[in-house]
Design an enzyme around this catalytic site. Structure first.
Site, PDB file in Angstrom:
ATOM      1  CG  HIS A   1       6.847  -1.943   2.151  1.00  0.00           C
ATOM      2  ND1 HIS A   1       6.796  -0.717   2.842  1.00  0.00           N
ATOM      3  CD2 HIS A   1       5.704  -2.627   2.203  1.00  0.00           C
ATOM      4  CE1 HIS A   1       5.646  -0.693   3.424  1.00  0.00           C
ATOM      5  NE2 HIS A   1       4.672  -1.716   2.935  1.00  0.00           N
TER       6      HIS A   1
ATOM      7  CG  ASP B   1       0.326  -7.427   7.618  1.00  0.00           C
ATOM      8  OD1 ASP B   1      -0.256  -6.792   8.452  1.00  0.00           O
ATOM      9  OD2 ASP B   1       1.666  -6.926   7.154  1.00  0.00           O
TER      10      ASP B   1
ATOM     11  CG  MET C   1      -1.758  -1.169   1.106  1.00  0.00           C
ATOM     12  SD  MET C   1      -3.534  -0.847   1.949  1.00  0.00           S
ATOM     13  CE  MET C   1      -2.995  -0.945   3.883  1.00  0.00           C
ATOM     14  N   GLY C   2       2.249   1.183  -0.501  1.00  0.00           N
ATOM     15  CA  GLY C   2       3.126   2.437  -0.431  1.00  0.00           C
ATOM     16  C   GLY C   2       3.511   3.028   0.926  1.00  0.00           C
TER      17      GLY C   2
ATOM     18  CG  LEU D   1       7.516   1.854  -1.041  1.00  0.00           C
ATOM     19  CD1 LEU D   1       8.142   1.320  -2.313  1.00  0.00           C
ATOM     20  CD2 LEU D   1       6.470   0.533  -0.787  1.00  0.00           C
TER      21      LEU D   1
HETATM   22  P1  AMP Z   1       1.417  -2.994   3.599  1.00  0.00           P
HETATM   23  O1  AMP Z   1       1.934  -1.824   2.406  1.00  0.00           O
HETATM   24  O2  AMP Z   1       1.219  -2.478   4.961  1.00  0.00           O
HETATM   25  O3  AMP Z   1       0.175  -3.465   2.812  1.00  0.00           O
HETATM   26  O4  AMP Z   1       2.308  -4.389   3.408  1.00  0.00           O
HETATM   27  C1  AMP Z   1       2.856  -4.876   2.186  1.00  0.00           C
HETATM   28  C2  AMP Z   1       3.393  -6.131   2.373  1.00  0.00           C
HETATM   29  O5  AMP Z   1       4.790  -5.729   3.097  1.00  0.00           O
HETATM   30  C3  AMP Z   1       2.779  -7.037   3.216  1.00  0.00           C
HETATM   31  O6  AMP Z   1       2.979  -8.265   2.609  1.00  0.00           O
HETATM   32  C4  AMP Z   1       3.372  -6.925   4.478  1.00  0.00           C
HETATM   33  O7  AMP Z   1       3.326  -8.083   5.572  1.00  0.00           O
HETATM   34  C5  AMP Z   1       4.836  -6.451   4.109  1.00  0.00           C
HETATM   35  N1  AMP Z   1       5.465  -6.111   5.416  1.00  0.00           N
HETATM   36  C6  AMP Z   1       5.018  -4.755   6.238  1.00  0.00           C
HETATM   37  N2  AMP Z   1       5.697  -4.404   7.088  1.00  0.00           N
HETATM   38  C7  AMP Z   1       6.872  -5.317   7.043  1.00  0.00           C
HETATM   39  C8  AMP Z   1       7.857  -5.633   8.027  1.00  0.00           C
HETATM   40  N3  AMP Z   1       8.101  -5.003   9.227  1.00  0.00           N
HETATM   41  N4  AMP Z   1       8.610  -6.600   7.699  1.00  0.00           N
HETATM   42  C9  AMP Z   1       8.242  -7.369   6.819  1.00  0.00           C
HETATM   43  N5  AMP Z   1       7.358  -7.326   5.776  1.00  0.00           N
HETATM   44  C10 AMP Z   1       6.334  -6.214   6.127  1.00  0.00           C
END
Ligand code: AMP
Length: 289
Positions: free
Chosen positions: A37, A150, A30-31, A33
């Site tokens: 990510h 997640d 969802m950006g 970054l």
């Molecule tokens: P989001 O932008 O929050 O929807 O996350 C996008 C992807 O990044 C998802 O697969 C999340 O589980 C992963 N993600 C978010 N935060 C972390 C983190 N701290 N470590 C590893 N992966 C992450």
């Protein structure tokens, strides 16, 4: 780096790359970054020849009281970070092209979508799986990388891919944390300095449960109690702390595969975190927020 927002251009890009025999890796986000990510991008690069990262704040997965409107967005910064990290194609669809009309057909996650996060955020995982299914159809990757941060989401995506026969391999990467243990999250940007300190209760709690388990405590109820006591600190409102197996079922006996999942509010911000007990949580000395 290519940047594409049209769904048909995205499909054409993948078709062209695949016709040259290239394997496509995909990292949906969802950006806003951060290093978490970008670590998924690194893994996708190791598993494929070309990497697509999508940035789409998916309205379908936000409830009426959720933070859709104030969710942090910074496309110029994301573009720079993605370029630097070697993303080949940044896919930035508009909500109007993803959802020209309110979707009637949606992916139902089943009972695993109704517990934990799903219980507190009704409809959330149907929104997540629906957008992931759509993105998979458009991007058509060979492998997609998700974060263990997640945990429930990654579990449900694996389940959907199995149940609906998506020809896509799912890779799940470890959680990236700051030196003091806080798991990276785009939502950390909401935290004030005080709240940022209070938010350390999440990783501290996971560590306390892990230590108690390593010390010989294998009763889920006792570990749950220990966790809730550690979590109960000023400024932190716990929502749940659960010990589950890899299919999100409460465990009767705790093992190295047991996952401790928790969610809290810190001020107005919802934060989640988890640990697979046998792996433990490790701060990453290379991470700077
Ligand atoms: P989001 O932008 O929050 O929807 O996350 C996008 C992807 O990044 C998802 O697969 C999340 O589980 C992963 N993600 C978010 N935060 C972390 C983190 N701290 N470590 C590893 N992966 C992450």
């Amino acid at each position: 780096m290519q940047e594409i927002s049209s769904l048909s251009e995205m499909r054409a890009w993948t078709r062209a790359e695949k016709s040259r025999g290239r394997r496509i890796g995909f990292v949906p986000t969802m950006g806003f970054l951060h290093e978490g990510h970008l670590r998924l991008v690194d893994r996708a690069k190791a598993l494929a020849d070309r990497v697509v990262t999508s940035i789409f704040v998916n309205p379908l997965q936000f409830g009426p009281k959720d933070d859709f409107n104030r969710y942090p967005r910074d496309l110029p910064r994301d573009r720079a970070l993605a370029t630097e990290r070697g993303v080949d194609c940044l896919f930035t669809p508009e909500a109007a092209s993803m959802y020209p009309t309110e979707p009637v057909a949606r992916v139902a996650p089943g009972p695993m979508g109704d517990v934990l996060e799903g219980k507190i955020r009704p409809g959330h995982f149907s929104g997540v799986l629906t957008v992931v299914a759509k993105l998979f159809h458009v991007v058509q990757p060979d492998v997609a990388v998700f974060g263990r941060k997640d945990f429930q989401q990654a579990t449900l995506v694996r389940q959907m891919v199995r149940d609906l026969d998506f020809p896509i391999e799912i890779d799940v990467a470890p959680t990236v944390r700051e030196l003091d243990g806080l798991a990276l999250s785009s939502r950390n940007s909401y935290l004030s300095a005080d709240e940022r300190r209070q938010a350390l209760a999440l990783s501290r709690t996971l560590r306390a449960v892990e230590q108690a388990w390593r010390g010989g405590q294998a009763e889920p109820a006792a570990l749950q109690k220990k966790g809730m006591e550690t979590l109960a600190t000023p400024g932190v409102q716990p929502e749940y702390l659960a010990l589950v197996d890899d299919e999100l079922r409460p465990v009767e006996r705790v093992t190295a595969r047991t996952v401790v999942l928790l969610a809290t509010r810190v001020g107005a911000t919802r934060l989640i975190d988890n640990v697979v007990l046998g792996e433990g949580i490790a701060a990453d000395p290379t991470v700077r927020s």
